[in-house]
Design an enzyme around this catalytic site. Structure first.
Site, PDB file in Angstrom:
ATOM      1  N   ASN A   1      58.634  11.307  40.030  1.00 38.29           N
ATOM      2  CA  ASN A   1      57.816  12.118  39.118  1.00 38.29           C
ATOM      3  C   ASN A   1      58.739  12.802  38.126  1.00 38.29           C
ATOM      4  OD1 ASN A   1      55.483  13.573  38.141  1.00 38.29           O
ATOM      5  ND2 ASN A   1      56.248  15.374  39.231  1.00 38.29           N
TER       6      ASN A   1
ATOM      7  N   LEU B   1      48.101  13.513  36.668  1.00 34.22           N
ATOM      8  CA  LEU B   1      47.573  14.797  37.130  1.00 34.22           C
ATOM      9  C   LEU B   1      46.796  14.711  38.434  1.00 34.22           C
ATOM     10  CD1 LEU B   1      46.519  16.366  33.712  1.00 34.22           C
ATOM     11  CD2 LEU B   1      48.569  16.813  35.076  1.00 34.22           C
TER      12      LEU B   1
ATOM     13  N   GLU C   1      63.044  14.749  28.238  1.00 36.58           N
ATOM     14  CA  GLU C   1      62.397  13.908  29.264  1.00 36.58           C
ATOM     15  C   GLU C   1      62.518  12.430  28.911  1.00 36.58           C
ATOM     16  OE1 GLU C   1      58.445  14.989  30.593  1.00 36.58           O
ATOM     17  OE2 GLU C   1      58.707  16.998  29.797  1.00 36.58           O
TER      18      GLU C   1
ATOM     19  N   ASP D   1      55.713  18.527  43.746  1.00 36.52           N
ATOM     20  CA  ASP D   1      56.993  18.921  43.138  1.00 36.52           C
ATOM     21  C   ASP D   1      58.075  19.315  44.145  1.00 36.52           C
ATOM     22  OD1 ASP D   1      55.816  18.508  40.646  1.00 36.52           O
ATOM     23  OD2 ASP D   1      55.155  20.589  40.498  1.00 36.52           O
TER      24      ASP D   1
ATOM     25  N   HIS E   1      58.958  16.251  35.874  1.00 36.39           N
ATOM     26  CA  HIS E   1      58.351  17.593  35.768  1.00 36.39           C
ATOM     27  C   HIS E   1      59.076  18.363  34.660  1.00 36.39           C
ATOM     28  CE1 HIS E   1      56.171  21.084  37.220  1.00 36.39           C
ATOM     29  NE2 HIS E   1      57.288  21.779  37.034  1.00 36.39           N
TER      30      HIS E   1
ATOM     31  N   ASN F   1      56.153   9.614  27.765  1.00 40.12           N
ATOM     32  CA  ASN F   1      57.180   9.161  28.722  1.00 40.12           C
ATOM     33  C   ASN F   1      56.998   7.684  29.067  1.00 40.12           C
ATOM     34  OD1 ASN F   1      59.111  11.327  29.668  1.00 40.12           O
ATOM     35  ND2 ASN F   1      57.160  12.429  29.788  1.00 40.12           N
TER      36      ASN F   1
ATOM     37  N   GLY G   1      51.119   9.836  27.254  1.00 44.95           N
ATOM     38  CA  GLY G   1      51.963   8.709  27.608  1.00 44.95           C
ATOM     39  C   GLY G   1      53.234   8.559  26.790  1.00 44.95           C
TER      40      GLY G   1
END
Ligand code: GRF
Length: 198
Positions: A108, A91, A180, A151, A110, A15, A13
């Site tokens: 999302n 996930l 990110e 994705d 990635h 992000n 976590g």
């Protein structure tokens, strides 16, 4: 009114933390994290949410089965009047009914430059291992919209980092993760600004 964000998580976590720091603690008026949904109990992301006073739910698709999982996820999102869903190290597959209802409002992050090095099974260190093995000189992070395929949704923002000759999957992952943490809040803000102008 700040956009109400639900963050879906499965792990550490960091992000999520970047979003909590930027929007909730940072006083940025564009949005607020109002709900954290975890795919399993006991993960650090849940502690981060609790520390920030954000409500949490654990919903495990495998244990619940597809229909109860979909129904519960839709209910918790509706109960919290969520505007925007952010997958941050999540996930599990987002159920089609949720994608349909929130189309264009699910993001999302990635850890590679999509459309390369994405798709089913491309998560965690596997992504960085594949990048290094390919001989690519650049990698990075991508924020994209979520559709029914892993994705593949529209790319909203990307930032690149170099792949260094002595990189391991771990060292490359750490370099990308730092990027990110800046890219995700910035992409959300610019998406929300674009919407307000429309
Ligand atoms: C990040 O690298 C993200 O891009 C990927 O999973 C990782 C999650 O890290 N989808 P964290 O849980 O936010 O620390």
């Amino acid at each position: 009114m700040p956009a109400r964000i639900a963050v879906l998580v499965s792990g550490g976590g960091t992000n999520l933390q970047a979003l909590l720091d930027h929007f909730n603690a940072g006083g940025n008026p564009a949005a607020r994290v109002e709900l954290v949904v975890a795919s399993r109990p006991g993960i650090m992301a849940l502690e981060r949410a609790a520390q920030a006073g954000v409500p949490t739910r654990v919903l495990n698709a495998r244990e619940m089965g597809p229909e109860p999982f979909t129904d519960s996820l839709l209910t918790v999102l509706e109960d919290s009047a969520i505007d925007l869903i952010v997958l941050a190290g999540y996930l599990q597959m987002v159920p089609p009914a949720v994608v349909e209802k929130y189309r264009g409002r699910i993001l999302n992050i990635h850890p590679a430059l999509l459309p390369a090095f994405g798709g089913h099974g491309m998560y965690g260190l596997r992504v960085h291992k594949a990048v290094i093995e390919s001989g690519a000189r650049m990698s990075g992070a991508t924020v994209h919209l979520v559709d029914e395929n892993y994705d593949e949704g529209e790319i909203l923002a990307q930032r690149s980092v170099p792949v260094l000759p002595d990189d391991t999957p771990e060292s490359l992952a750490a370099r990308i993760l730092r990027v990110e943490h800046e890219l995700l809040p910035a992409a959300i803000e610019s998406m929300l600004q674009t919407r307000t102008r429309d």
